[in-house]
Design an enzyme around this catalytic site. Sequence first.
Site, PDB file in Angstrom:
ATOM      1  N   HIS A 141     -43.075  -7.168 -28.545  1.00 36.28           N
ATOM      2  CA  HIS A 141     -42.114  -7.603 -29.572  1.00 36.28           C
ATOM      3  C   HIS A 141     -42.704  -8.855 -30.240  1.00 36.28           C
ATOM      4  CE1 HIS A 141     -38.574  -7.988 -31.838  1.00 36.28           C
ATOM      5  NE2 HIS A 141     -37.668  -8.169 -30.899  1.00 36.28           N
ATOM      6  N   ASP A 174     -34.759 -12.096 -20.492  1.00 38.18           N
ATOM      7  CA  ASP A 174     -34.288 -11.023 -21.371  1.00 38.18           C
ATOM      8  C   ASP A 174     -33.463 -10.083 -20.510  1.00 38.18           C
ATOM      9  OD1 ASP A 174     -33.946  -9.287 -23.528  1.00 38.18           O
ATOM     10  OD2 ASP A 174     -35.919  -8.351 -23.320  1.00 38.18           O
ATOM     11  N   ARG A 228     -36.195 -16.227 -36.311  1.00 32.97           N
ATOM     12  CA  ARG A 228     -36.710 -14.901 -36.665  1.00 32.97           C
ATOM     13  C   ARG A 228     -36.897 -14.827 -38.182  1.00 32.97           C
ATOM     14  NH1 ARG A 228     -35.942 -10.586 -33.211  1.00 32.97           N
ATOM     15  NH2 ARG A 228     -37.234  -9.529 -34.755  1.00 32.97           N
ATOM     16  N   GLN A 280     -40.561 -11.426 -32.276  1.00 33.51           N
ATOM     17  CA  GLN A 280     -39.744 -12.292 -31.422  1.00 33.51           C
ATOM     18  C   GLN A 280     -40.583 -13.462 -30.914  1.00 33.51           C
ATOM     19  OE1 GLN A 280     -36.310 -11.856 -30.642  1.00 33.51           O
ATOM     20  NE2 GLN A 280     -36.655 -13.966 -30.060  1.00 33.51           N
ATOM     21  N   CYS A 318     -33.953 -13.846 -26.215  1.00 38.92           N
ATOM     22  CA  CYS A 318     -34.131 -13.219 -27.529  1.00 38.92           C
ATOM     23  C   CYS A 318     -32.831 -12.681 -28.092  1.00 38.92           C
ATOM     24  CB  CYS A 318     -35.163 -12.114 -27.419  1.00 38.92           C
ATOM     25  SG  CYS A 318     -34.645 -10.742 -26.366  1.00 38.92           S
ATOM     26  N   ARG A 330     -39.458  -0.304 -35.760  1.00 41.77           N
ATOM     27  CA  ARG A 330     -38.958  -0.496 -34.390  1.00 41.77           C
ATOM     28  C   ARG A 330     -38.970   0.870 -33.737  1.00 41.77           C
ATOM     29  NH1 ARG A 330     -34.072  -4.066 -32.050  1.00 41.77           N
ATOM     30  NH2 ARG A 330     -35.741  -5.574 -32.394  1.00 41.77           N
TER      31      ARG A 330
HETATM   32  N1  NVA Z   1     -36.165  -5.939 -24.109  1.00 42.26           N
HETATM   33  C1  NVA Z   1     -35.104  -5.662 -25.046  1.00 42.26           C
HETATM   34  C2  NVA Z   1     -35.244  -6.529 -26.244  1.00 42.26           C
HETATM   35  C3  NVA Z   1     -34.190  -6.357 -27.292  1.00 42.26           C
HETATM   36  C4  NVA Z   1     -34.384  -7.236 -28.482  1.00 42.26           C
HETATM   37  C5  NVA Z   1     -35.127  -4.200 -25.421  1.00 42.26           C
HETATM   38  O1  NVA Z   1     -36.220  -3.653 -25.619  1.00 42.26           O
HETATM   39  O2  NVA Z   1     -34.067  -3.573 -25.487  1.00 42.26           O
HETATM   40  N1   CP Z   2     -33.996 -10.027 -30.518  1.00 43.95           N
HETATM   41  C1   CP Z   2     -33.923  -8.909 -31.263  1.00 43.95           C
HETATM   42  O1   CP Z   2     -34.921  -8.268 -31.594  1.00 43.95           O
HETATM   43  O2   CP Z   2     -32.663  -8.586 -31.639  1.00 43.95           O
HETATM   44  P1   CP Z   2     -32.197  -7.221 -32.319  1.00 43.95           P
HETATM   45  O3   CP Z   2     -32.378  -6.120 -31.327  1.00 43.95           O
HETATM   46  O4   CP Z   2     -30.764  -7.462 -32.678  1.00 43.95           O
HETATM   47  O5   CP Z   2     -33.047  -6.961 -33.550  1.00 43.95           O
END
Ligand code: NVA
Ligand code: CP
Length: 310
Positions: free
Chosen positions: A141, A229, A297, A144, A269, A114
Amino acid sequence: MAMLAPTPAGLAGRDLLSVDQLGRDRLIELLDLADHLKMLQGRGVPHRLLPGRTLAMIFQKASTRTRVSFEVGIGQLGGSAVVLSSSEMQLGRGESIEDTGIVLSRYVDAIMIRAGAHAEVEALAAAACVPVINGLTDLHHPCQALADAQTLRERLGDLDGRTLAWVGDGCNNVCHSLITAVGMLGMEVRVATPLGFEPDPAVVAAAGPVTVTDDPLEAVAGADAVATDVWTSMGQEAERDQRVSNLTPYQVNRELLASAAPGHVVLHCLPAHYGEEITHEVLHGPSSAAWDEAENRLHAQKALMAMVMA
Ligand code: NVA
Ligand code: CP
């Protein structure tokens, strides 16, 4: 006793950095395997497809679902995980992502990362000798989107010809991966977002036909699925006030959903910012699939790991 699905053919290039890398046939193969693994899990049937395999997980950003679902998932497949916060790694003190990838490849069978910049994950994948899985970048992502597609198939059946409306921040990692995945599965895709928040043009070009509008009612009218989101993604905190100001007309709430198709489902998500992109009433209401989405997931990523790590 239920039988395990046949060994999946596996991914040709075994990285998953964006969902389009899968192609439609392997996406469907993966979703079918995810459904099968979910059924086995529900019946308590062991499915140790990856005994002794190890997954390294690098986190440069916070996570709840991604971390827990991958760690629990590899365990259920008979393997184990090493969870690494980049701030505790030499990576956080300047070691290159390439050298990190070369070294981790000597220890583990796959790397989940990540990160912020998508290019950093591409650099890791180029240097690593083991499959690299994108667990979220600023651009994509894909994990997801796998869970989202599994959830939509569960709720709506065959997705071909159905409609998904994305409402809110269009230049968003979850939006990019979701519109790509559901487009590959034959859905009509609409994105309602203000000027300046449109999806990345390169993503749209790869995703197929996408209708972009600044009118949320136009996007949601008759839609079978409505997704959103957060307005301020990780790393965008300094822009929060401006984003809230621009995106306030794009909240997913009861009034907006009144024009969606009967039996529509709502995707998010998580985590959610109640009162911004979605109301508490909707996310916890009968049309919400967000909690199944979070569970999926686990199943979708187990299928992914089985395909890339077998
Ligand atoms: N768009 C959000 C998704 C989190 C799972 C982010 O990147 O923070
Ligand atoms: N939706 C998602 O990726 O959640 P987290 O940020 O908790 O991993």
